[in-house]
Scaffold this motif. Structure first.
Motif, PDB file in Angstrom:
ATOM      1  N   THR A   1      86.565  29.161 -24.152  1.00 22.02           N
ATOM      2  CA  THR A   1      85.737  29.006 -22.840  1.00 22.02           C
ATOM      3  C   THR A   1      86.384  27.759 -21.951  1.00 22.02           C
ATOM      4  O   THR A   1      86.174  27.443 -21.003  1.00 22.02           O
ATOM      5  CB  THR A   1      84.222  28.194 -23.397  1.00 22.02           C
ATOM      6  OG1 THR A   1      84.940  27.197 -24.342  1.00 22.02           O
ATOM      7  CG2 THR A   1      83.546  29.378 -24.081  1.00 22.02           C
ATOM      8  N   THR A   2      87.523  27.173 -22.718  1.00 20.43           N
ATOM      9  CA  THR A   2      88.130  26.027 -21.575  1.00 20.43           C
ATOM     10  C   THR A   2      89.473  26.460 -21.617  1.00 20.43           C
ATOM     11  O   THR A   2      90.144  26.997 -22.371  1.00 20.43           O
ATOM     12  CB  THR A   2      87.996  24.822 -22.319  1.00 20.43           C
ATOM     13  OG1 THR A   2      88.723  24.867 -23.536  1.00 20.43           O
ATOM     14  CG2 THR A   2      86.695  24.372 -22.583  1.00 20.43           C
ATOM     15  N   GLU A   3      90.199  25.911 -20.463  1.00 17.00           N
ATOM     16  CA  GLU A   3      91.391  26.142 -20.121  1.00 17.00           C
ATOM     17  C   GLU A   3      92.117  24.884 -20.302  1.00 17.00           C
ATOM     18  O   GLU A   3      92.436  23.739 -19.479  1.00 17.00           O
ATOM     19  CB  GLU A   3      91.570  26.374 -18.780  1.00 17.00           C
ATOM     20  CG  GLU A   3      91.010  27.820 -18.244  1.00 17.00           C
ATOM     21  CD  GLU A   3      91.265  28.298 -16.952  1.00 17.00           C
ATOM     22  OE1 GLU A   3      91.715  27.221 -15.963  1.00 17.00           O
ATOM     23  OE2 GLU A   3      91.068  29.438 -16.586  1.00 17.00           O
ATOM     24  N   SER A   4      92.261  24.524 -21.671  1.00 16.73           N
ATOM     25  CA  SER A   4      92.983  23.350 -22.056  1.00 16.73           C
ATOM     26  C   SER A   4      94.556  23.276 -22.124  1.00 16.73           C
ATOM     27  O   SER A   4      95.216  22.350 -22.305  1.00 16.73           O
ATOM     28  CB  SER A   4      92.371  22.979 -23.708  1.00 16.73           C
ATOM     29  OG  SER A   4      92.600  23.911 -24.450  1.00 16.73           O
ATOM     30  N   ALA A   5      95.213  24.402 -22.223  1.00 17.10           N
ATOM     31  CA  ALA A   5      96.809  24.404 -22.300  1.00 17.10           C
ATOM     32  C   ALA A   5      97.318  24.164 -20.900  1.00 17.10           C
ATOM     33  O   ALA A   5      96.524  24.458 -19.720  1.00 17.10           O
ATOM     34  CB  ALA A   5      97.066  25.758 -22.713  1.00 17.10           C
ATOM     35  N   VAL A   6      98.308  23.553 -21.052  1.00 20.06           N
ATOM     36  CA  VAL A   6      99.162  23.188 -19.635  1.00 20.06           C
ATOM     37  C   VAL A   6     100.550  23.471 -19.746  1.00 20.06           C
ATOM     38  O   VAL A   6     101.145  23.427 -20.736  1.00 20.06           O
ATOM     39  CB  VAL A   6      99.040  21.404 -19.471  1.00 20.06           C
ATOM     40  CG1 VAL A   6      99.507  20.983 -18.273  1.00 20.06           C
ATOM     41  CG2 VAL A   6      97.506  21.286 -19.544  1.00 20.06           C
ATOM     42  N   ARG A   7     101.086  23.956 -18.559  1.00 23.27           N
ATOM     43  CA  ARG A   7     102.366  24.316 -18.295  1.00 23.27           C
ATOM     44  C   ARG A   7     102.815  23.646 -17.113  1.00 23.27           C
ATOM     45  O   ARG A   7     102.181  23.716 -16.146  1.00 23.27           O
ATOM     46  CB  ARG A   7     102.490  25.799 -18.196  1.00 23.27           C
ATOM     47  CG  ARG A   7     103.948  26.343 -18.014  1.00 23.27           C
ATOM     48  CD  ARG A   7     104.243  27.637 -17.750  1.00 23.27           C
ATOM     49  NE  ARG A   7     103.609  28.551 -18.771  1.00 23.27           N
ATOM     50  CZ  ARG A   7     102.635  29.241 -18.462  1.00 23.27           C
ATOM     51  NH1 ARG A   7     102.418  29.617 -17.266  1.00 23.27           N
ATOM     52  NH2 ARG A   7     102.401  30.006 -19.576  1.00 23.27           N
TER      53      ARG A   7
ATOM     54  N   ALA B   1     107.836  22.733 -19.340  1.00 23.86           N
ATOM     55  CA  ALA B   1     107.167  22.249 -20.719  1.00 23.86           C
ATOM     56  C   ALA B   1     105.919  22.762 -20.873  1.00 23.86           C
ATOM     57  O   ALA B   1     105.125  22.603 -19.933  1.00 23.86           O
ATOM     58  CB  ALA B   1     107.502  20.834 -20.597  1.00 23.86           C
ATOM     59  N   GLN B   2     105.384  22.905 -21.832  1.00 24.72           N
ATOM     60  CA  GLN B   2     103.822  23.475 -21.998  1.00 24.72           C
ATOM     61  C   GLN B   2     103.459  22.971 -23.273  1.00 24.72           C
ATOM     62  O   GLN B   2     103.988  22.728 -24.490  1.00 24.72           O
ATOM     63  CB  GLN B   2     103.590  24.895 -21.804  1.00 24.72           C
ATOM     64  CG  GLN B   2     104.270  25.724 -23.225  1.00 24.72           C
ATOM     65  CD  GLN B   2     104.010  27.213 -22.975  1.00 24.72           C
ATOM     66  OE1 GLN B   2     103.762  27.532 -21.870  1.00 24.72           O
ATOM     67  NE2 GLN B   2     103.833  27.830 -24.137  1.00 24.72           N
ATOM     68  N   SER B   3     102.430  22.474 -23.323  1.00 24.14           N
ATOM     69  CA  SER B   3     101.359  22.316 -24.661  1.00 24.14           C
ATOM     70  C   SER B   3     100.150  22.742 -24.700  1.00 24.14           C
ATOM     71  O   SER B   3      99.611  22.928 -23.732  1.00 24.14           O
ATOM     72  CB  SER B   3     101.278  20.649 -24.550  1.00 24.14           C
ATOM     73  OG  SER B   3     100.397  20.254 -25.720  1.00 24.14           O
TER      74      SER B   3
ATOM     75  N   ALA C   1     102.682  17.549 -22.279  1.00 27.31           N
ATOM     76  CA  ALA C   1     103.750  18.280 -21.593  1.00 27.31           C
ATOM     77  C   ALA C   1     104.694  17.436 -20.738  1.00 27.31           C
ATOM     78  O   ALA C   1     105.982  17.643 -20.621  1.00 27.31           O
ATOM     79  CB  ALA C   1     103.064  19.497 -20.953  1.00 27.31           C
ATOM     80  N   MET C   2     103.903  16.578 -20.040  1.00 25.80           N
ATOM     81  CA  MET C   2     104.764  15.506 -19.168  1.00 25.80           C
ATOM     82  C   MET C   2     105.718  14.945 -19.984  1.00 25.80           C
ATOM     83  O   MET C   2     107.013  14.830 -19.356  1.00 25.80           O
ATOM     84  CB  MET C   2     103.733  14.730 -18.385  1.00 25.80           C
ATOM     85  CG  MET C   2     104.406  13.972 -17.150  1.00 25.80           C
ATOM     86  SD  MET C   2     105.235  14.789 -15.956  1.00 25.80           S
ATOM     87  CE  MET C   2     103.497  15.208 -15.147  1.00 25.80           C
TER      88      MET C   2
ATOM     89  N   SER D   1     111.392  14.226 -21.093  1.00 23.93           N
ATOM     90  CA  SER D   1     112.511  14.146 -22.126  1.00 23.93           C
ATOM     91  C   SER D   1     113.829  15.152 -22.064  1.00 23.93           C
ATOM     92  O   SER D   1     114.966  15.140 -22.104  1.00 23.93           O
ATOM     93  CB  SER D   1     112.438  13.966 -23.502  1.00 23.93           C
ATOM     94  OG  SER D   1     111.594  15.591 -23.900  1.00 23.93           O
ATOM     95  N   ARG D   2     113.150  16.414 -21.560  1.00 26.87           N
ATOM     96  CA  ARG D   2     114.187  17.326 -21.300  1.00 26.87           C
ATOM     97  C   ARG D   2     115.011  17.220 -19.846  1.00 26.87           C
ATOM     98  O   ARG D   2     116.330  17.497 -19.876  1.00 26.87           O
ATOM     99  CB  ARG D   2     113.532  18.879 -21.044  1.00 26.87           C
ATOM    100  CG  ARG D   2     112.919  19.319 -22.362  1.00 26.87           C
ATOM    101  CD  ARG D   2     112.486  20.613 -22.276  1.00 26.87           C
ATOM    102  NE  ARG D   2     111.683  21.096 -23.538  1.00 26.87           N
ATOM    103  CZ  ARG D   2     110.927  22.122 -23.692  1.00 26.87           C
ATOM    104  NH1 ARG D   2     110.605  22.749 -22.474  1.00 26.87           N
ATOM    105  NH2 ARG D   2     110.377  22.417 -24.908  1.00 26.87           N
TER     106      ARG D   2
END
Length: 166
Positions: free
Chosen positions: A28-34, A44-46, A59-60, A65-66
């Motif tokens: 139900t939620t869009e909690s993943a971030v790229r 980077a994604q989380s 992710a930030m 770090s990358r």
């Protein structure tokens, strides 16, 4: 210099639904971030946390770090390339000689430019240092623009570049 500052205009942030276990909340939620850094293309994604804000922060952190790692690798590569241009640090491979006794002379062995006014060179007088710099620049330029495998000589011998000799 340990932190990386990112311009928000250089970032593309995508949110999507996380996959994996988590029950109905995942669906139900869009909690993943790229997060994509557009200039470098680093992504980077989380999706580890339940909150979009926590995933964005994570992710930030990974993205910074990358990017820092890429910057450090670039600096290391530049340093390595510079050190490869230097010769061996052994006896007889010096780039300049300063002779103060029995005669006076300063000679640059890369360009063969020399002057008999060693005191003026050692005291840093621009009129005597400039010919050495010019000869080094001409020498470097001739190496870069060598035509047919032979480089033009940018060497100056004697006191031709010496203002006192003119």
């Amino acid at each position: 210099d340990d932190t990386v500052e990112l311009d928000p205009a250089d970032l593309r942030i995508d949110v999507f639904r996380a996959s994996g276990a988590g029950g109905q909340h995942v669906n139900t939620t869009e909690s993943a971030v790229r997060i994509t850094h557009i200039p470098t293309g680093i992504v980077a994604q989380s999706q580890q946390e339940r909150s979009q804000h926590q995933n964005k922060r994570l992710a930030m952190s990974v993205l910074k770090s990358r990017i820092m790692q890429q910057i450090l690798e670039k600096k290391h590569k530049e340093r390595y390339q510079f050190s490869n241009t230097l010769g061996e640090n052994t006896w007889g491979n010096q780039i300049r000689s300063y002779v103060l006794h029995p005669y006076k002379m300063v000679k640059d062995h890369r360009t063969n430019h020399e002057t008999s006014n060693a005191e003026a060179v050692l005291s840093g007088e621009p009129a005597y240092l400039t010919p050495f710099m010019q000869a080094a620049l001409l020498h470097e330029q001739s190496l870069k623009t060598a035509v047919g495998g032979s480089s033009a000589s940018a060497s100056v011998s004697g006191d031709k570049g010496d203002p006192a000799a003119a």
